[in-house]
Scaffold this motif. Sequence first.
Motif, PDB file in Angstrom:
ATOM      1  N   ASN A  61       0.833  -1.211   0.000  1.00 26.50           N
ATOM      2  CA  ASN A  61       0.000   0.000   0.000  1.00 26.50           C
ATOM      3  C   ASN A  61       0.867   1.260   0.000  1.00 26.50           C
ATOM      4  OD1 ASN A  61      -2.423  -1.372  -0.032  1.00 26.50           O
ATOM      5  ND2 ASN A  61      -2.764  -1.244   2.171  1.00 26.50           N
ATOM      6  N   TYR A  65       0.930   4.022  -3.006  1.00 27.60           N
ATOM      7  CA  TYR A  65       0.690   5.451  -2.735  1.00 27.60           C
ATOM      8  C   TYR A  65       1.817   6.288  -3.334  1.00 27.60           C
ATOM      9  CZ  TYR A  65       0.431   9.906  -0.314  1.00 27.60           C
ATOM     10  OH  TYR A  65       0.383  11.255  -0.041  1.00 27.60           O
ATOM     11  N   HIS A  69       1.338   9.156  -6.108  1.00 31.54           N
ATOM     12  CA  HIS A  69       1.779  10.516  -5.796  1.00 31.54           C
ATOM     13  C   HIS A  69       2.782  11.025  -6.833  1.00 31.54           C
ATOM     14  CE1 HIS A  69       2.628  14.015  -3.405  1.00 31.54           C
ATOM     15  NE2 HIS A  69       3.913  13.690  -3.259  1.00 31.54           N
TER      16      HIS A  69
END
Length: 389
Positions: A61, A65, A69
């Motif tokens: 995870n 992310y 991003h």
Amino acid sequence: MNTNEALFKATALALKQQKIDFDIADEPGFFKLMLNSGLSGIIIPYLDTSKYSNTFIQKTNSTLYAFIHQDQKQKVLINQIKTTFQQHNIDHIFLKGTKLKQLYPDTYMRGMGDIDVLVRSDLDVIKNHFKTLGITLESRTLQHDQYITKDDLLIEIHPSIHKDFNPKYQTYFKSAWEHTVLVTGCEYTLTPTFEVIYLVYHLAKHVESSGIGLRSLLDIAVYIEKNYDQIDVKALNDTLTSLQMTKFFQTILYLNKVYFGLEVPLLDSSFTMNDALIEQVTTYFLTSGIHGKGSDFNAMAPRLAASENKGKSKFKVLLRIALPKMVDARGMYPVLNKHHYLYPFMMFHRIIKLIFFKRQSSLKKIRNLNESNSKRSEIEQLFEDIGIY
């Protein structure tokens, strides 16, 4: 199922946008291999989180992310570059990652280290425009100008996509602007036929200079599947033959079939690879990782076996690394772009620095070179077998 097989199976399922829910015996090993291969962004969104340990899911995870991003920041920067170039009438082509991202279900799935742009412009004009945007020139070589933004995003501005690393390619890629289609205003794109050849050429360059992850291999299969109707197959095959790239091209397509079950239309049905060669090339690609950055990879190995170093002693190779040619030294010492006569002084400065200030790093490179030399003939044979030479 071993870790390699688990990686291939997970990628194949993800490409079909299906859930990944089979057992992974070695989660840490799988995670490391997934990162080194550049396949994290493709695999992670399809993991069944209920099937795996909390530690594994937390790590995936966090990685996902970071991909999302980074992708969002790069999208903003790409639009900023487009706007600037359109405003100032600078002809440009976005290369590699920026184009390839669009082929996956979500752009973040295909990670990208830097934004590559081919331009038809005075490079100092671009430098001045970027300066007003807070984008700083870090280095300049004959191949590209490298810039960095305030939040550490990288841009490479290329006056050409050609690099003399293997004599068989000669000058073909210097004619890139003859193989373009206008997108809008000053933005162009490469024709699909030329772009396939360029992607294969770029992959060969990285195999020789460092290494590749499986993501770059997969990119070519995905690109062909998405653009097959626009590819001039005869022109493609004729060019691959003239550049002696056919064997390497077929190797790429065949491995995509073996690894991910992708039946790419341009794969020659008569082409095959024996199990021993598949195992050898798989080990090499998985170990090397993207651009030779695999955590357990000796990056000196392909450098010794590269076309430009064939027949050279390891001492001569080491000497060239320590004392690069003028064209390469210009990136390290920008002052040489205007004052060529300073080259001997810069090389003397470099030797002093390597001996007294980077002693540990220099000794490590020498050890790696010695270790690589024992495997040199093996890697040269591998390069021969997959069509690099």
